[in-house]
Design a protein around this motif. Structure first.
Motif, PDB file in Angstrom:
ATOM      1  N   ARG A   3     -17.077 -56.989 -35.003  1.00 30.39           N
ATOM      2  CA  ARG A   3     -16.770 -57.200 -33.597  1.00 30.39           C
ATOM      3  C   ARG A   3     -17.840 -58.081 -32.947  1.00 30.39           C
ATOM      4  O   ARG A   3     -19.029 -57.978 -33.257  1.00 30.39           O
ATOM      5  N   GLN A  73     -12.843 -65.266 -24.736  1.00 29.53           N
ATOM      6  CA  GLN A  73     -12.060 -64.026 -24.659  1.00 29.53           C
ATOM      7  C   GLN A  73     -10.817 -64.118 -25.538  1.00 29.53           C
ATOM      8  O   GLN A  73     -10.476 -63.179 -26.252  1.00 29.53           O
ATOM      9  N   HIS A  74     -10.165 -65.268 -25.520  1.00 29.48           N
ATOM     10  CA  HIS A  74      -8.925 -65.440 -26.287  1.00 29.48           C
ATOM     11  C   HIS A  74      -9.186 -65.443 -27.788  1.00 29.48           C
ATOM     12  O   HIS A  74      -8.447 -64.805 -28.565  1.00 29.48           O
ATOM     13  N   ARG A  77     -12.370 -62.116 -28.454  1.00 28.47           N
ATOM     14  CA  ARG A  77     -12.160 -60.801 -27.853  1.00 28.47           C
ATOM     15  C   ARG A  77     -13.407 -59.928 -28.003  1.00 28.47           C
ATOM     16  O   ARG A  77     -13.421 -58.956 -28.779  1.00 28.47           O
ATOM     17  N   PHE A 106     -13.117 -60.700 -19.185  1.00 23.61           N
ATOM     18  CA  PHE A 106     -13.389 -59.895 -20.380  1.00 23.61           C
ATOM     19  C   PHE A 106     -12.903 -58.460 -20.174  1.00 23.61           C
ATOM     20  O   PHE A 106     -13.138 -57.863 -19.122  1.00 23.61           O
ATOM     21  N   ASP A 107     -12.258 -57.913 -21.187  1.00 21.00           N
ATOM     22  CA  ASP A 107     -11.761 -56.542 -21.111  1.00 21.00           C
ATOM     23  C   ASP A 107     -12.619 -55.615 -21.970  1.00 21.00           C
ATOM     24  O   ASP A 107     -12.106 -54.876 -22.825  1.00 21.00           O
ATOM     25  N   CYS A 108     -13.935 -55.687 -21.781  1.00 21.77           N
ATOM     26  CA  CYS A 108     -14.876 -54.879 -22.551  1.00 21.77           C
ATOM     27  C   CYS A 108     -16.045 -54.506 -21.638  1.00 21.77           C
ATOM     28  O   CYS A 108     -16.183 -55.055 -20.536  1.00 21.77           O
TER      29      CYS A 108
END
Length: 416
Positions: A3, A73-74, A77, A106-108
């Protein structure tokens, strides 16, 4: 599949924040995470030499930089986003057109390196002797976690919440090797069998020219540094890394101004060093050398002069030599300083109180000429003062060994 952890670096003039981030990132090898940096153009070569993946921001091109964030981000991720310096990021819109709102892509979890335990009770940000007007604009609100490197944070500090993660700043704290000491000394032209003192500085420490009163204080401080080094040159050779701050009219015998030095060469030349002098308590180089067994001292200032009144801040009066008094009489403003020349005397006070790192690195008053010399001279060779620093270092390293490693911290943060 590993990750991604994205490190955002926006300070293009300072390298300390970059060093903290790269040190952390390089220790991610062998974990389930991989680092990716977004950096200013000025840091491109250092990141590449460190073997880390990176992309480069475009100065003054907010739209392009926002597209880069969207692309990261795309494509990647990220599992985490880390602001290498949240204090600077909140002001980077003028340089890179980015704001906190742009991070919503960002979704984090999004967090930061909290190098100074921001928000400590009673701490206020003093810049050049005055309360910083921009302090109210600096906030960690909305950030999910804080990574606190030690040093300069206190590894014994238990005042932390679930979002705070203290960890050892440095992976390697083994003694600096000396196998090539003789070769390094010959390369540097050190032909006499004398101790070697290293003095370090940074380019960002010359960014005060817009403030005439500060320039006078800086010049006075450099005169005191030159005086200290002149007296040390009777006993040792002196290497100066970074901008040359002293001996502009005549370079004395035994003084070697090396200018800026690449990291690889710096790692080699420190094999010849017996003592390190810095004027910046937050310097990563200072922390690195002190924890790797090179006796180090840091110059500070508690002498203030405002409206014609001369006094020592937070300490008893100290006698001034005739030379120091002459220097002081040539300026109209002196301010307390722990991070030269910005100040941060009051800001860092509670961070350093009861912090065992202060036992590892003695503090020296730059305007107390005789006391400074009395502290530094015994550290040039073996003796009880060096033994005391060795024991303080071992005690401090023992505290660091109780902190979680980078892999553990990353897993704790991603479990938020």
């Amino acid at each position: 599949m590993r990750r991604t952890v994205l490190f955002l670096v926006t300070s293009f003039w300072a390298y300390g924040e970059l060093a903290i981030a790269t040190e952390f990132a390089q220790r991610m090898a062998g974990t389930g995470f991989r680092p990716l940096f977004l950096v200013p153009p000025s840091h491109r070569r250092l990141i590449a030499n460190a073997g880390l993946d990176y992309q480069v921001m475009v100065p003054g091109a907010g739209k392009i930089n926002r597209i880069q964030l969207q692309d990261i981000q795309h494509v990647h991720r990220p599992a985490l986003v880390v602001l290498a310096d949240f204090m600077n990021y909140d002001f980077c819109d003028r340089h890179y057109g980015l704001s906190r709102a742009d991070l919503s892509i960002f979704d984090c979890p999004i967090g930061t390196f909290d190098n100074f335990s921001w928000g400590r009770p009673g701490a206020w940000l003093d810049t050049y002797g005055f309360k910083a007007k921009y302090e109210a604009d600096i906030s960690l609100d909305g950030l999910a976690f804080r990574l606190r490197p030690c040093p300069l944070n206190n590894p014994l500090d238990e005042m932390s919440g679930p979002d705070v993660h203290a960890y050892p700043l440095l992976e390697s704290t083994v003694d600096v090797p000396v196998a090539q000491r003789a070769d390094v000394r010959r390369e540097l032209g050190l032909t006499r069998d004398r101790p070697v003192v290293l003095v370090t500085g940074a380019t960002w420490q010359r960014m005060h020219q817009a403030y005439p009163r500060v320039v006078n204080f800086v010049d006075a401080s450099h005169r005191m540094l030159e005086r200290l080094l002149s007296r040390l040159l009777e006993h040792a050779d002196v290497l100066a890394v970074g901008p040359q701050l002293v001996f502009h009219d005549r370079v004395p015998d035994g003084f070697y101004p090396l200018g800026p030095v690449e990291p690889e060469r710096f790692r080699r030349l420190i094999q010849a060093v017996d003592l390190h002098i810095s004027n910046n308590i937050v310097s990563v180089s200072l922390h690195r050398l002190a924890l790797r067994g090179i006796p180090s001292v840091v110059l500070m200032n508690s002498l203030t002069l405002r409206n014609g009144r001369l006094r020592w801040e937070g300490t008893t009066d100290r006698p001034l030599t005739d030379f120091a008094r002459q220097v002081v009489e040539g300026v109209d403003y002196l301010y307390p300083c722990r991070m030269f020349p910005v100040g941060w005397y009051h800001f860092l006070h509670s961070l350093l109180a009861d912090n065992p790192f202060t036992d590892v690195v003695p503090h020296v008053e730059m305007f107390d000429e005789e006391a400074a010399l009395a502290t530094v001279l015994p550290l040039l060779g073996r003796g009880p003062e060096r033994d005391r620093l060795t024991q303080a270092r071992e005690t401090y390293l023992g505290a660091l060994r109780k902190l979680p490693d980078v892999d553990t911290v990353l897993r704790q943060v991603t479990a938020l």
